[in-house]
Design an enzyme around this catalytic site. Structure first.
Site, PDB file in Angstrom:
ATOM      1  N   ARG A 193      30.130  42.227  39.197  1.00 43.84           N
ATOM      2  CA  ARG A 193      30.339  43.022  40.412  1.00 43.84           C
ATOM      3  C   ARG A 193      31.746  42.820  40.947  1.00 43.84           C
ATOM      4  O   ARG A 193      32.270  41.699  40.923  1.00 43.84           O
ATOM      5  CB  ARG A 193      29.293  42.650  41.475  1.00 43.84           C
ATOM      6  CG  ARG A 193      27.892  42.983  40.974  1.00 43.84           C
ATOM      7  CD  ARG A 193      26.841  43.083  42.044  1.00 43.84           C
ATOM      8  NE  ARG A 193      25.560  43.306  41.383  1.00 43.84           N
ATOM      9  CZ  ARG A 193      25.089  44.496  41.007  1.00 43.84           C
ATOM     10  NH1 ARG A 193      25.770  45.596  41.279  1.00 43.84           N
ATOM     11  NH2 ARG A 193      23.923  44.620  40.375  1.00 43.84           N
ATOM     12  N   ASP A 194      32.347  43.917  41.413  1.00 44.85           N
ATOM     13  CA  ASP A 194      33.680  43.833  42.001  1.00 44.85           C
ATOM     14  C   ASP A 194      33.640  42.965  43.249  1.00 44.85           C
ATOM     15  O   ASP A 194      32.711  43.054  44.057  1.00 44.85           O
ATOM     16  CB  ASP A 194      34.199  45.233  42.332  1.00 44.85           C
ATOM     17  CG  ASP A 194      35.707  45.249  42.546  1.00 44.85           C
ATOM     18  OD1 ASP A 194      36.422  45.785  41.686  1.00 44.85           O
ATOM     19  OD2 ASP A 194      36.167  44.714  43.584  1.00 44.85           O
ATOM     20  N   ILE A 195      34.666  42.145  43.439  1.00 47.92           N
ATOM     21  CA  ILE A 195      34.697  41.219  44.566  1.00 47.92           C
ATOM     22  C   ILE A 195      34.899  41.958  45.894  1.00 47.92           C
ATOM     23  O   ILE A 195      34.545  41.431  46.952  1.00 47.92           O
ATOM     24  CB  ILE A 195      35.808  40.160  44.338  1.00 47.92           C
ATOM     25  CG1 ILE A 195      35.540  38.908  45.144  1.00 47.92           C
ATOM     26  CG2 ILE A 195      37.195  40.717  44.627  1.00 47.92           C
ATOM     27  CD1 ILE A 195      36.393  37.714  44.728  1.00 47.92           C
ATOM     28  N   ASN A 243      41.878  52.646  35.775  1.00 42.82           N
ATOM     29  CA  ASN A 243      43.269  52.750  36.202  1.00 42.82           C
ATOM     30  C   ASN A 243      44.169  52.179  35.100  1.00 42.82           C
ATOM     31  O   ASN A 243      43.890  51.100  34.573  1.00 42.82           O
ATOM     32  CB  ASN A 243      43.475  51.974  37.502  1.00 42.82           C
ATOM     33  CG  ASN A 243      42.721  52.596  38.663  1.00 42.82           C
ATOM     34  OD1 ASN A 243      42.685  53.809  38.791  1.00 42.82           O
ATOM     35  ND2 ASN A 243      42.115  51.767  39.502  1.00 42.82           N
ATOM     36  N   GLU A 265      45.902  47.066  38.774  1.00 41.54           N
ATOM     37  CA  GLU A 265      46.381  45.805  39.357  1.00 41.54           C
ATOM     38  C   GLU A 265      46.110  44.599  38.470  1.00 41.54           C
ATOM     39  O   GLU A 265      46.872  43.637  38.493  1.00 41.54           O
ATOM     40  CB  GLU A 265      45.759  45.596  40.738  1.00 41.54           C
ATOM     41  CG  GLU A 265      46.269  46.623  41.735  1.00 41.54           C
ATOM     42  CD  GLU A 265      45.747  46.413  43.144  1.00 41.54           C
ATOM     43  OE1 GLU A 265      44.837  45.594  43.331  1.00 41.54           O
ATOM     44  OE2 GLU A 265      46.282  47.089  44.034  1.00 41.54           O
ATOM     45  N   VAL A 266      45.010  44.612  37.731  1.00 38.80           N
ATOM     46  CA  VAL A 266      44.672  43.466  36.872  1.00 38.80           C
ATOM     47  C   VAL A 266      44.963  43.865  35.417  1.00 38.80           C
ATOM     48  O   VAL A 266      44.402  44.854  34.919  1.00 38.80           O
ATOM     49  CB  VAL A 266      43.191  43.063  37.034  1.00 38.80           C
ATOM     50  CG1 VAL A 266      42.861  41.902  36.095  1.00 38.80           C
ATOM     51  CG2 VAL A 266      42.896  42.668  38.479  1.00 38.80           C
ATOM     52  N   HIS A 313      39.700  47.218  32.349  1.00 41.71           N
ATOM     53  CA  HIS A 313      38.403  47.236  33.043  1.00 41.71           C
ATOM     54  C   HIS A 313      38.075  48.678  33.387  1.00 41.71           C
ATOM     55  O   HIS A 313      38.939  49.448  33.785  1.00 41.71           O
ATOM     56  CB  HIS A 313      38.412  46.368  34.295  1.00 41.71           C
ATOM     57  CG  HIS A 313      39.599  46.564  35.186  1.00 41.71           C
ATOM     58  ND1 HIS A 313      40.834  46.069  34.874  1.00 41.71           N
ATOM     59  CD2 HIS A 313      39.742  47.201  36.372  1.00 41.71           C
ATOM     60  CE1 HIS A 313      41.700  46.400  35.834  1.00 41.71           C
ATOM     61  NE2 HIS A 313      41.055  47.095  36.751  1.00 41.71           N
ATOM     62  N   HIS A 319      35.766  50.700  36.002  1.00 42.97           N
ATOM     63  CA  HIS A 319      34.971  50.615  37.222  1.00 42.97           C
ATOM     64  C   HIS A 319      33.781  51.562  37.079  1.00 42.97           C
ATOM     65  O   HIS A 319      33.953  52.718  36.672  1.00 42.97           O
ATOM     66  CB  HIS A 319      35.766  51.100  38.437  1.00 42.97           C
ATOM     67  CG  HIS A 319      37.007  50.324  38.759  1.00 42.97           C
ATOM     68  ND1 HIS A 319      37.080  49.448  39.812  1.00 42.97           N
ATOM     69  CD2 HIS A 319      38.241  50.323  38.189  1.00 42.97           C
ATOM     70  CE1 HIS A 319      38.306  48.941  39.888  1.00 42.97           C
ATOM     71  NE2 HIS A 319      39.040  49.462  38.913  1.00 42.97           N
TER      72      HIS A 319
HETATM   73  P1  5GP Z   1      42.412  47.892  39.384  1.00 42.92           P
HETATM   74  O1  5GP Z   1      43.157  48.295  40.631  1.00 42.92           O
HETATM   75  O2  5GP Z   1      43.240  46.989  38.505  1.00 42.92           O
HETATM   76  O3  5GP Z   1      41.819  49.063  38.662  1.00 42.92           O
HETATM   77  O4  5GP Z   1      41.143  47.100  39.902  1.00 42.92           O
HETATM   78  C1  5GP Z   1      41.056  45.702  39.971  1.00 42.92           C
HETATM   79  C2  5GP Z   1      39.730  45.371  40.637  1.00 42.92           C
HETATM   80  O5  5GP Z   1      39.467  44.001  40.434  1.00 42.92           O
HETATM   81  C3  5GP Z   1      39.717  45.614  42.146  1.00 42.92           C
HETATM   82  O6  5GP Z   1      38.669  46.541  42.468  1.00 42.92           O
HETATM   83  C4  5GP Z   1      39.465  44.220  42.726  1.00 42.92           C
HETATM   84  O7  5GP Z   1      38.642  44.234  43.877  1.00 42.92           O
HETATM   85  C5  5GP Z   1      38.821  43.483  41.561  1.00 42.92           C
HETATM   86  N1  5GP Z   1      39.042  42.052  41.548  1.00 42.92           N
HETATM   87  C6  5GP Z   1      40.230  41.416  41.720  1.00 42.92           C
HETATM   88  N2  5GP Z   1      40.061  40.081  41.626  1.00 42.92           N
HETATM   89  C7  5GP Z   1      38.744  39.885  41.383  1.00 42.92           C
HETATM   90  C8  5GP Z   1      37.961  38.693  41.188  1.00 42.92           C
HETATM   91  O8  5GP Z   1      38.440  37.566  41.215  1.00 42.92           O
HETATM   92  N3  5GP Z   1      36.634  38.870  40.957  1.00 42.92           N
HETATM   93  C9  5GP Z   1      36.060  40.121  40.915  1.00 42.92           C
HETATM   94  N4  5GP Z   1      34.749  40.172  40.677  1.00 42.92           N
HETATM   95  N5  5GP Z   1      36.767  41.250  41.097  1.00 42.92           N
HETATM   96  C10 5GP Z   1      38.096  41.127  41.333  1.00 42.92           C
END
Ligand code: 5GP
Length: 125
Positions: A38-40, A97, A105-106, A110, A112
């Site tokens: 689950r997303d944090i 993304n 961002e990560v 991934h 979503h």
């Molecule tokens: P992006 O913007 O890269 O597509 O999405 C990164 C997602 O990773 C964001 O929705 C953010 O809330 C989630 N996220 C970032 N750090 C963590 C974490 O430590 N644990 C979890 N479960 N989700 C994370």
């Protein structure tokens, strides 16, 4: 800050740490090739992140380098997780993304899965 998906894989990214068990996650699915949790900071009643276990920066990297088995496992897992979460009948949204304009961002691929309410227009206007 959005990442550059053409850079090499960075072992210190947060999802690599989750895969190594160095930080916890709220796991919803795992097999040989895939982890989902689950997303944090959920942006919908259901907000699940599905990641490959291999070191892939982005959709671009994964689609170019991953094996057929990894790709099949990932695609099937996304569908199975959404099905298991009860999202098929009401409907859901997938988002991957990628890079700067995608707002990634990560730097570990991934997808979503969003669901649990009407999700509005495809993109912010
Ligand atoms: P992006 O913007 O890269 O597509 O999405 C990164 C997602 O990773 C964001 O929705 C953010 O809330 C989630 N996220 C970032 N750090 C963590 C974490 O430590 N644990 C979890 N479960 N989700 C994370």
């Amino acid at each position: 800050m959005a990442i550059d998906p053409t850079l090499p894989y960075e072992e210190s990214n947060i999802f690599a740490k989750i895969l190594r068990g160095e930080i916890p996650c709220n796991k919803v699915f795992e097999d040989d090739h895939v982890l989902a949790f689950r997303d944090i900071a959920p942006q919908a009643p259901t907000h699940i992140l599905v990641i490959p276990k291999g070191p892939y920066v982005s959709w671009d990297d994964f689609s170019a380098r991953a094996s057929e088995a990894e790709i099949a496992a990932f695609v099937r897992a996304v569908g199975a997780i959404a099905r298991e979460a009860g999202l098929v009948e009401p409907g859901y949204r997938l988002l991957a993304n990628t890079g700067g304009h995608g707002g990634q961002e990560v730097p570990h691929l991934h997808v979503h899965i969003f669901g649990g309410r009407p999700l509005g227009p495809m993109l912010a206007r």
